[in-house]
Motif scaffolding. Structure first.
Motif, PDB file in Angstrom:
ATOM      1  N   LEU A  40     -16.658  49.235  44.667  1.00 27.66           N
ATOM      2  CA  LEU A  40     -15.236  49.246  45.013  1.00 27.66           C
ATOM      3  C   LEU A  40     -15.018  49.928  46.366  1.00 27.66           C
ATOM      4  N   ILE A  41     -15.673  51.052  46.570  1.00 28.12           N
ATOM      5  CA  ILE A  41     -15.557  51.782  47.831  1.00 28.12           C
ATOM      6  C   ILE A  41     -16.209  50.994  48.970  1.00 28.12           C
ATOM      7  N   HIS A  43     -16.459  47.892  49.363  1.00 30.65           N
ATOM      8  CA  HIS A  43     -15.680  46.711  49.706  1.00 30.65           C
ATOM      9  C   HIS A  43     -14.274  47.054  50.215  1.00 30.65           C
ATOM     10  N   SER A  44     -13.961  48.314  50.312  1.00 28.70           N
ATOM     11  CA  SER A  44     -12.673  48.759  50.848  1.00 28.70           C
ATOM     12  C   SER A  44     -12.858  49.084  52.325  1.00 28.70           C
ATOM     13  N   GLN A  45     -12.034  48.504  53.164  1.00 26.24           N
ATOM     14  CA  GLN A  45     -12.184  48.761  54.603  1.00 26.24           C
ATOM     15  C   GLN A  45     -11.801  50.193  54.971  1.00 26.24           C
ATOM     16  N   ARG A  46     -10.895  50.780  54.219  1.00 25.65           N
ATOM     17  CA  ARG A  46     -10.462  52.141  54.546  1.00 25.65           C
ATOM     18  C   ARG A  46     -10.418  52.997  53.285  1.00 25.65           C
ATOM     19  N   THR A  47     -11.031  54.157  53.378  1.00 28.05           N
ATOM     20  CA  THR A  47     -10.955  55.148  52.306  1.00 28.05           C
ATOM     21  C   THR A  47     -10.687  56.499  52.946  1.00 28.05           C
ATOM     22  N   ARG A  61      -7.287  54.579  49.125  1.00 26.81           N
ATOM     23  CA  ARG A  61      -8.101  53.499  49.655  1.00 26.81           C
ATOM     24  C   ARG A  61      -7.217  52.321  49.991  1.00 26.81           C
ATOM     25  N   GLY A  62      -7.656  51.545  50.980  1.00 20.07           N
ATOM     26  CA  GLY A  62      -6.904  50.386  51.404  1.00 20.07           C
ATOM     27  C   GLY A  62      -7.817  49.242  51.787  1.00 20.07           C
ATOM     28  N   ILE A  63      -7.247  48.073  51.755  1.00 24.61           N
ATOM     29  CA  ILE A  63      -7.949  46.852  52.137  1.00 24.61           C
ATOM     30  C   ILE A  63      -7.127  46.229  53.254  1.00 24.61           C
ATOM     31  N   SER A  73      -4.270  50.424  47.923  1.00 27.48           N
ATOM     32  CA  SER A  73      -4.685  50.187  46.554  1.00 27.48           C
ATOM     33  C   SER A  73      -4.586  51.423  45.668  1.00 27.48           C
TER      34      SER A  73
END
Length: 134
Positions: A40-41, A43-47, A61-63, A73
């Motif tokens: 999950l992390i 595949h997330s562009q921003r954490t 986190r964001g996509i 998200s």
């Protein structure tokens, strides 16, 4: 005397501590196993992580495609540190400086609408949702 709040990107060594933090703060149902959460992390562009006194106090986190669209998200702050600006700092870190990106989110938790309205979000009449299977 208040301690400095550090907002930064999540380091690879912090993925499992973040998963445990989320489980302790009512989000265990969204993290799954250590392997699932690591994916999950990845595949997330921003954490982003918020650290105070060497302890994780928040996570988001964001996509996004980084140019036009973004989706927030998860924004989670431990109860003890709510209303201290932690959530705002996490969201601002994730969204960055590009004001040309339209960010969307699901604000279903109590108080979420008011919180995100303070960051410039508005209720949308055009969004649609296909919920995940239970």
């Amino acid at each position: 005397m208040s301690t400095v709040l550090d907002i930064r990107d999540v380091l690879p060594s912090e993925v499992e501590p973040v998963r445990l933090f989320l489980g302790q703060n009512g989000w265990g149902h969204r993290t799954g196993s250590a392997e699932h959460f690591a994916q999950l992390i990845a595949h997330s562009q921003r954490t982003a992580i918020a650290v105070k006194d060497s302890r994780i106090v928040g996570f988001a986190r964001g996509i996004t495609d980084g140019l036009s669209n973004g989706y927030l998200s998860m924004v989670v702050v431990c109860e003890k540190h709510r209303r201290e600006g932690v959530g705002r700092a996490l969201v601002e870190h994730l969204m960055g400086e590009n004001s040309d990106i339209t960010w969307v989110l699901r604000a279903g938790r109590e108080g979420a609408s008011e919180f995100f309205a303070g960051l410039g979000f508005e209720v949308s009449t055009i969004a649609m949702e296909r919920p995940r299977s239970k």
